[in-house]
Write a protein that holds these residues in place. Structure first.
Motif, PDB file in Angstrom:
ATOM      1  N   GLY A  61      45.471  27.992  35.796  1.00  0.00           N
ATOM      2  CA  GLY A  61      44.355  28.910  36.007  1.00  0.00           C
ATOM      3  C   GLY A  61      43.315  28.380  36.964  1.00  0.00           C
ATOM      4  N   VAL A  83      41.172  27.774  40.068  1.00  0.00           N
ATOM      5  CA  VAL A  83      40.861  28.558  41.256  1.00  0.00           C
ATOM      6  C   VAL A  83      40.823  27.591  42.435  1.00  0.00           C
ATOM      7  CG1 VAL A  83      39.153  30.044  42.342  1.00  0.00           C
ATOM      8  CG2 VAL A  83      39.476  30.123  39.878  1.00  0.00           C
ATOM      9  N   GLU A  99      33.080  38.355  35.616  1.00  0.00           N
ATOM     10  CA  GLU A  99      34.175  37.379  35.518  1.00  0.00           C
ATOM     11  C   GLU A  99      34.217  36.478  36.757  1.00  0.00           C
ATOM     12  OE1 GLU A  99      36.231  36.774  33.013  1.00  0.00           O
ATOM     13  OE2 GLU A  99      37.580  35.410  34.092  1.00  0.00           O
ATOM     14  N   MET A 100      34.071  37.077  37.950  1.00  0.00           N
ATOM     15  CA  MET A 100      34.134  36.274  39.173  1.00  0.00           C
ATOM     16  C   MET A 100      32.952  35.305  39.248  1.00  0.00           C
ATOM     17  SD  MET A 100      36.971  37.037  40.632  1.00  0.00           S
ATOM     18  CE  MET A 100      37.113  36.708  42.389  1.00  0.00           C
ATOM     19  N   GLU A 102      31.416  34.042  36.649  1.00  0.00           N
ATOM     20  CA  GLU A 102      31.716  32.991  35.656  1.00  0.00           C
ATOM     21  C   GLU A 102      32.728  31.994  36.204  1.00  0.00           C
ATOM     22  OE1 GLU A 102      32.852  34.619  31.851  1.00  0.00           O
ATOM     23  OE2 GLU A 102      30.835  35.461  31.600  1.00  0.00           O
ATOM     24  N   ASN A 103      33.622  32.469  37.073  1.00  0.00           N
ATOM     25  CA  ASN A 103      34.630  31.583  37.675  1.00  0.00           C
ATOM     26  C   ASN A 103      34.067  30.768  38.837  1.00  0.00           C
ATOM     27  OD1 ASN A 103      36.522  32.521  35.885  1.00  0.00           O
ATOM     28  ND2 ASN A 103      37.518  33.918  37.308  1.00  0.00           N
ATOM     29  N   TYR A 117      32.363  31.825  41.673  1.00  0.00           N
ATOM     30  CA  TYR A 117      32.332  32.374  43.036  1.00  0.00           C
ATOM     31  C   TYR A 117      30.904  32.662  43.490  1.00  0.00           C
ATOM     32  CZ  TYR A 117      37.356  33.012  43.145  1.00  0.00           C
ATOM     33  OH  TYR A 117      38.696  32.787  43.157  1.00  0.00           O
ATOM     34  N   ARG A 145      33.980  28.341  46.492  1.00  0.00           N
ATOM     35  CA  ARG A 145      34.723  29.594  46.329  1.00  0.00           C
ATOM     36  C   ARG A 145      33.801  30.749  46.665  1.00  0.00           C
ATOM     37  NH1 ARG A 145      35.635  27.255  40.509  1.00  0.00           N
ATOM     38  NH2 ARG A 145      37.088  25.634  41.142  1.00  0.00           N
ATOM     39  N   ARG A 157      40.407  39.724  33.398  1.00  0.00           N
ATOM     40  CA  ARG A 157      40.498  38.269  33.562  1.00  0.00           C
ATOM     41  C   ARG A 157      41.777  37.882  34.317  1.00  0.00           C
ATOM     42  NH1 ARG A 157      38.651  34.782  28.679  1.00  0.00           N
ATOM     43  NH2 ARG A 157      36.694  35.411  29.640  1.00  0.00           N
ATOM     44  N   CYS A 181      41.485  38.678  38.031  1.00  0.00           N
ATOM     45  CA  CYS A 181      40.599  37.744  38.731  1.00  0.00           C
ATOM     46  C   CYS A 181      41.280  36.393  38.926  1.00  0.00           C
ATOM     47  CB  CYS A 181      39.280  37.585  37.975  1.00  0.00           C
ATOM     48  SG  CYS A 181      38.296  39.106  38.013  1.00  0.00           S
ATOM     49  N   ARG A 182      42.092  35.977  37.942  1.00  0.00           N
ATOM     50  CA  ARG A 182      42.817  34.712  38.087  1.00  0.00           C
ATOM     51  C   ARG A 182      43.843  34.802  39.210  1.00  0.00           C
ATOM     52  NH1 ARG A 182      44.485  31.722  32.579  1.00  0.00           N
ATOM     53  NH2 ARG A 182      42.394  31.104  31.981  1.00  0.00           N
TER      54      ARG A 182
END
Ligand SMILES: [Zn+2]
Length: 318
Positions: A18, A20, A62-63, A65-66, A68, A85, A295, A298-299
């Motif tokens: 997972g 990124v 979500e993005m 939180e990841n 970006y 990112r 999710r 987005c992954r």
């Protein structure tokens, strides 16, 4: 086939743990936005990405939180520092329903870019694929058959498509059915563009698939749109989204000659950073779909290798 590919994709993301990829610019493409599920049940709508405001909000959350950072085309043009990112949120065509994005952009304080076909705005003309699909649904044509009929028309110029539809269904066919499918009015677009999170981009004057055009027609399609946007929103955009994602060296040349510095296709391929001037005009984009696992999508956008994306890219270039 689809289920098999999904399993292979899941395996690939799991192998990637997972993670990124850093140095990535992920660009995501939306078209219409809907208030809720009830709106989506409207039978006048053509098959589409089915994205509600709640889906869009979930995607942005979500993005972020990841990890970006959401950027505008001008920031891409200025150069993005490697090692991070980045995400570009894009909406194509110029649907009035894109107003629904504003609450989410304001809430998360993120920019988005809206690519507009200006003849539609100036003439309040429905988008032909919506009109065609609506008529076909009324005649009982199945969604799969609709898709293939729409693909066939994509080989024609916009004038020929309009003429075909008017001849087959009558002149009222290109009248939007309401707020759900109409383009912005010129006044609405001008006000929309005043929002600090809104960036406007070129999507040609009447959504011409540029690879069907002669070089002179490409120049006309792009420059008329640039000039119309200068009138409508007060500036000449730096970015173009090639209609239907179709692009060629001649199309890029016409875009660059019109002053455009960032170009988006629909190849599902995140470019690596730093960008050179060629790759900056040919940025890939991913489609986001409503009603599907946010999710997971987005992954997939951020994963280093996604088998189904590689397959799609191969088929697009075949
Ligand atoms: Zn489009």
């Amino acid at each position: 086939m689809k289920q098999g590919l999904k399993a292979v994709d899941d395996f690939a993301i799991a192998a990637d743990r997972g993670a990124v990829a850093p140095n990535a610019l992920v660009n995501v493409l939306f078209h219409s936005l809907y208030e809720n599920q009830e709106q989506l049940a409207n039978r006048d709508l053509a098959p589409n990405q089915n994205v509600t405001v709640a889906d869009f909000r979930g995607f942005v959350e979500e993005m972020l939180e990841n990890g970006y950072t959401v950027v505008s085309p001008a920031q891409i043009d200025a150069g993005l520092s490697p090692g991070r990112r980045y995400l570009t949120i894009t909406f194509d065509d110029g649907y009035f329903n894109n107003m629904l994005a504003l609450d989410v952009l304001d809430q998360f304080r993120v920019p988005a870019t809206f690519f507009v076909s200006t003849d539609h705005v100036q003439q309040n003309k429905a988008f032909w694929w919506d009109a065609f699909s609506r008529e076909l649904t009324r005649s009982g044509v199945s969604p799969d058959r609709q898709k293939s009929e729409i693909e066939q028309l994509k080989g024609l110029t916009p004038e020929k498509i309009d003429a075909y539809l008017c001849q087959r269904f009558g002149h009222a066919v290109l009248k939007p059915c309401g707020d759900i499918d109409r383009p912005f009015t010129p006044r609405e677009l001008g006000r929309f563009a005043l929002n600090p999170w809104v960036h406007v981009g070129n999507h040609t004057r009447d959504h011409a698939i540029l690879t069907n055009c002669t070089p002179a027609e490409m120049v006309d399609q792009i420059t008329v749109c640039q000039n119309a946007l200068a009138d409508l929103v007060g500036y000449r955009p730096v970015a173009i989204a090639y209609p239907n994602g179709n692009c060629s060296p001649a199309a890029v040349h016409a875009a660059v000659a019109a002053g455009l510095r960032v170009g988006f296709t629909v190849a599902p391929r995140p470019p690596r950073l730093p960008l050179d001037s060629d790759s900056r005009m040919l940025l890939g984009r991913f489609f986001f779909h409503g009603g599907q696992d946010i999710r997971r999508q987005c992954r997939l956008f951020g994963a280093r290798f996604v088998p189904s994306h590689a397959l799609k890219t191969m088929m697009q270039s075949a």
